[in-house]
Design a protein around this motif. Structure first.
Motif, short mmCIF file in Angstrom:
data_model
loop_
_atom_site.label_atom_id
_atom_site.label_comp_id
_atom_site.label_asym_id
_atom_site.label_seq_id
_atom_site.Cartn_x
_atom_site.Cartn_y
_atom_site.Cartn_z
N ASP A 1 -5.57 13.92 -24.09
CA ASP A 1 -5.53 14.95 -23.27
C ASP A 1 -6.59 14.30 -22.19
OD1 ASP A 1 -5.84 17.47 -21.55
OD2 ASP A 1 -7.74 17.98 -22.49
N ALA A 2 -6.35 12.74 -21.43
CA ALA A 2 -7.15 12.01 -20.43
C ALA A 2 -6.25 11.92 -19.76
CB ALA A 2 -6.83 10.48 -21.49
N GLU A 3 -7.34 11.58 -18.72
CA GLU A 3 -7.03 10.95 -17.30
C GLU A 3 -6.88 9.86 -16.94
OE1 GLU A 3 -8.59 13.16 -14.02
OE2 GLU A 3 -8.47 15.51 -15.60
N VAL A 4 -5.67 9.24 -16.13
CA VAL A 4 -5.29 7.52 -16.19
C VAL A 4 -6.53 7.34 -14.54
CG1 VAL A 4 -3.56 5.58 -15.45
CG2 VAL A 4 -3.11 7.00 -17.03
N ILE A 5 -7.08 5.95 -14.86
CA ILE A 5 -7.80 5.16 -14.11
C ILE A 5 -6.80 3.64 -13.38
CG2 ILE A 5 -9.69 4.29 -12.73
CD1 ILE A 5 -11.05 6.46 -14.69
N ALA A 6 -6.64 3.85 -12.63
CA ALA A 6 -5.76 2.36 -12.82
C ALA A 6 -6.96 1.41 -12.06
CB ALA A 6 -4.89 2.30 -10.75
N MET A 7 -6.23 0.13 -13.45
CA MET A 7 -7.24 -1.06 -13.75
C MET A 7 -6.50 -2.22 -12.68
SD MET A 7 -8.49 -2.13 -16.79
CE MET A 7 -7.23 -2.53 -17.96
N ASP A 8 -5.80 -2.24 -11.23
CA ASP A 8 -5.15 -3.29 -10.99
C ASP A 8 -5.08 -3.37 -9.78
OD1 ASP A 8 -3.20 -3.36 -9.36
OD2 ASP A 8 -1.74 -3.59 -11.04
N SER A 9 -5.54 -4.17 -9.07
CA SER A 9 -6.06 -4.43 -7.50
C SER A 9 -5.52 -4.08 -6.57
CB SER A 9 -6.52 -6.04 -7.52
OG SER A 9 -5.89 -7.28 -7.36
N MET A 10 -3.80 -4.19 -6.48
CA MET A 10 -3.06 -4.60 -5.73
C MET A 10 -2.81 -2.68 -6.07
SD MET A 10 -1.88 -7.36 -3.75
CE MET A 10 -4.17 -7.07 -3.82
N THR A 11 -2.78 -2.08 -6.28
CA THR A 11 -2.22 -0.46 -6.21
C THR A 11 -3.47 0.14 -5.64
OG1 THR A 11 -3.23 -0.15 -8.37
CG2 THR A 11 -0.74 -0.42 -8.49
N LEU A 12 -4.70 -0.18 -4.76
CA LEU A 12 -5.84 0.34 -4.40
C LEU A 12 -5.28 -0.02 -2.98
CD1 LEU A 12 -8.71 -2.17 -5.16
CD2 LEU A 12 -8.36 0.25 -5.76
N TYR A 13 -4.26 0.03 -2.60
CA TYR A 13 -3.49 -0.88 -1.66
C TYR A 13 -2.14 0.81 -0.72
CZ TYR A 13 -6.38 -4.79 -0.92
OH TYR A 13 -7.48 -5.54 -0.58
N ARG A 14 -2.98 1.47 -0.42
CA ARG A 14 -1.76 2.51 0.68
C ARG A 14 -0.70 2.25 1.41
NH1 ARG A 14 -6.93 4.06 3.50
NH2 ARG A 14 -7.48 5.65 2.45
N GLY A 15 0.44 2.67 0.90
CA GLY A 15 1.63 2.11 1.71
C GLY A 15 2.50 0.21 0.42
N MET A 16 1.70 0.03 -0.05
CA MET A 16 1.40 -1.06 -0.94
C MET A 16 2.89 -0.30 -2.57
SD MET A 16 -1.21 -3.99 0.10
CE MET A 16 0.35 -5.10 -0.77
N ASP A 17 3.65 -0.54 -2.19
CA ASP A 17 3.97 0.93 -3.60
C ASP A 17 5.16 -0.58 -4.26
OD1 ASP A 17 2.63 2.66 -2.50
OD2 ASP A 17 4.44 3.28 -1.09
N ILE A 18 6.36 -0.65 -3.58
CA ILE A 18 7.79 -0.90 -4.33
C ILE A 18 6.90 -2.04 -4.42
CG2 ILE A 18 9.49 -2.21 -4.03
CD1 ILE A 18 10.39 -0.17 -2.14
N GLY A 19 6.12 -2.81 -3.98
CA GLY A 19 6.35 -4.83 -4.81
C GLY A 19 4.55 -4.54 -5.89
N THR A 20 4.01 -3.74 -5.34
CA THR A 20 2.73 -3.54 -7.09
C THR A 20 3.80 -2.25 -7.62
OG1 THR A 20 2.06 -1.18 -5.96
CG2 THR A 20 0.65 -3.54 -5.03
N ALA A 21 4.93 -2.43 -7.70
CA ALA A 21 5.08 -0.96 -9.36
C ALA A 21 4.65 -0.29 -9.48
CB ALA A 21 5.62 -1.65 -10.36
N THR B 1 -5.73 -6.00 -14.43
CA THR B 1 -6.26 -6.89 -13.70
C THR B 1 -7.90 -7.24 -14.23
OG1 THR B 1 -6.13 -6.10 -10.66
CG2 THR B 1 -7.35 -7.44 -11.35
N ALA B 2 -7.78 -9.06 -14.95
CA ALA B 2 -7.96 -9.20 -15.62
C ALA B 2 -9.71 -9.22 -15.69
CB ALA B 2 -8.27 -10.63 -16.38
N LEU B 3 -10.18 -9.29 -14.07
CA LEU B 3 -11.81 -9.19 -13.73
C LEU B 3 -11.71 -7.93 -13.79
CD1 LEU B 3 -11.29 -11.84 -10.56
CD2 LEU B 3 -12.51 -12.42 -12.61
N TYR B 4 -11.39 -6.90 -12.71
CA TYR B 4 -11.08 -6.05 -13.42
C TYR B 4 -12.09 -5.25 -15.14
CZ TYR B 4 -10.16 -4.66 -8.16
OH TYR B 4 -10.21 -5.19 -7.25
#
Length: 321
Positions: free
Chosen positions: A39-59, A112-115
Motif C-alpha cells: 500500500d505504497a506510492e512510488v517516488i521516482a529516484m531518477d534524474s532524467m525522468t524529471l523531464y517532460r517529453g523525455m519518455d522513451i530514452g529514459t524508460a 540515480t546514486a547521488l539522489y
C-alpha cells in the motif's frame, strides 16, 4: 564560513523504502508490484525522468506500467530547465510528507546514486554565497567557454570535475564559487557528510549477473529505437528551447543528437548507446556497493517481477513485525 548539515535529515526519509539497482535491472516492474503489496506510492529516484517529453530514452514508466500505483517526481521540469540534488531532496521531503498524511508508505524507486545518497545521508549547506564572484565566473564561462572553466575546476577539485561535463555551466560555476568562498574543494566539503543512515532503513539493490544486464540493455536500446527515440529527440530539439546541457548529455540523447546533426550514423549511434549504457550500469553497481546502507537483492534469471516483490514484501513485513 560555517557548514551546516541539512536541518532536515527528516525521519520521514528514514521511514521510506528504497529500491535501486543498475539500469535495465527491472526496478520499475518490481517497484510497482512491491508498492501494490505494501500500500505504497512510488517516488521516482531518477534524474532524467524529471523531464517532460523525455519518455522513451529514459524508460519512463507508462500509465499502464504504473499499474494504478501513484508515481511522483516524474515530469516536473521542462527539458531546458535545471535542478540540483538539493532541489530534488527538498521536493522528495514534501512528497513523502504528503504520502504519509494519507496513511501510505513512500517507496523510492530509481538508479540515480547521488539522489539515493542525499536522501539517506543529507547534504551540506554552504552559507557562503558570493554573488559578485558568481557573476564574474558566469561572465568568464561565456567569454572563455566551458572547457576553460572545467579545466580550472579540474586543477582545484578533480573529484568534482570528473563527474561534470564541460557544458554543465551551473554546476561548474557553483563548484568554483564554493571552493573559492569556503577555501576547500566542494568534494572535500561533501565528504563531511558521509555518516550512513540508520541500519533499520530498508535499502535494496536489485542484482543480476552482468551478462544478463548487458543482454537486457541491448534489448532495451533496440526497443527504444523501434519506439521512436530518434523522433522523440528531434521533437525535443525543435521545441521552444533545445535540451539543456544536463539532459542533452543523457545516455541515448547525446548520441541521437549527434546522429541528427550528421556526425554519427544511426547504426553507430545505437552501438554507442549500448556501450555507454553498459558503462553506466557498471558505475551504478560500483556506487551501490560503496554505500553501507545498500543491501544486495539477487534476482534469479527469469524470475517474474511479482515474485521478486513477494520476496521483498515478506522480508519487510517480517522485519517490521
Amino acid at each position: 564560513m560555517p557548514i551546516t548539515t541539512d536541518p532536515s535529515s527528516p525521519a520521514s526519509l528514514h521511514r521510506a523504502i528504497y529500491l535501486t539497482g543498475p539500469t535495465a535491472s527491472g526496478k520499475t516492474g518490481v517497484g510497482v508490484a512491491l508498492a501494490q503489496r505494501l500500500d505504497a506510492e512510488v517516488i521516482a529516484m531518477d534524474s532524467m525522468t524529471l523531464y517532460r517529453g523525455m519518455d522513451i530514452g529514459t524508460a519512463k514508466p507508462t500509465r499502464e506500467e504504473q499499474g494504478g500505483v501513484a508515481h511522483h517526481l516524474i515530469n516536473v521540469l521542462d527539458p531546458w530547465q535545471a535542478a540540483s540534488v538539493a532541489d530534488y531532496r527538498g521536493w522528495a521531503i514534501k512528497v513523502v510528507a504528503d504520502i504519509e498524511s494519507r496513511g501510505k508508505r513512500a517507496l523510492f524507486v530509481g538508479g540515480t546514486a547521488l539522489y539515493l545518497k542525499a536522501l539517506l545521508r543529507g547534504l551540506f549547506e554552504s552559507t557562503g554565497t558570493n554573488r559578485e564572484l558568481r557573476d564574474a565566473l558566469e561572465d568568464e564561462y561565456r567569454r572563455l567557454g566551458g572547457a576553460a572553466l572545467h579545466a580550472r575546476l579540474e586543477s582545484i577539485d578533480p573529484v568534482t570535475a570528473r563527474r561534470l561535463h564541460p557544458n554543465d555551466r551551473l554546476r561548474i560555476v557553483r563548484a568554483l564559487e564554493v571552493s573559492a568562498t569556503m577555501g576547500q574543494p566542494l568534494s572535500s566539503l561533501q565528504t563531511e557528510h558521509e555518516h550512513p543512515a540508520p541500519a533499520t532503513v530498508p535499502v535494496f539493490a536489485i542484482e543480476r549477473p552482468r551478462p544478463e544486464i548487458h543482454a537486457r540493455i541491448n534489448l532495451r536500446v533496440e526497443q527504444m529505437i523501434q519506439d521512436g527515440l530518434v523522433e522523440e529527440v528531434r521533437g525535443l530539439q525543435s521545441g521552444p528551447q533545445p535540451l539543456g546541457p544536463v539532459p542533452a548529455q543523457g545516455v541515448g540523447y547525446r548520441e541521437v543528437i549527434e546522429h541528427l546533426e550528421g556526425r554519427l550514423p544511426l547504426d553507430r549511434a545505437v552501438e554507442c548507446i549500448k556501450a555507454r549504457t553498459r558503462q553506466f550500469a557498471k558505475r551504478q553497481s560500483t556506487w551501490f556497493r560503496g554505500l553501507a546502507e545498500v543491501r544486495s537483492w539477487p534476482v534469479p534469471d527469469g524470475e517474474a517481477s511479482e515474485r521478486t516483490a513477494d520476496r521483498l514484501a515478506q522480508l519487510l513485513i517480517a522485519v517490521e513485525n
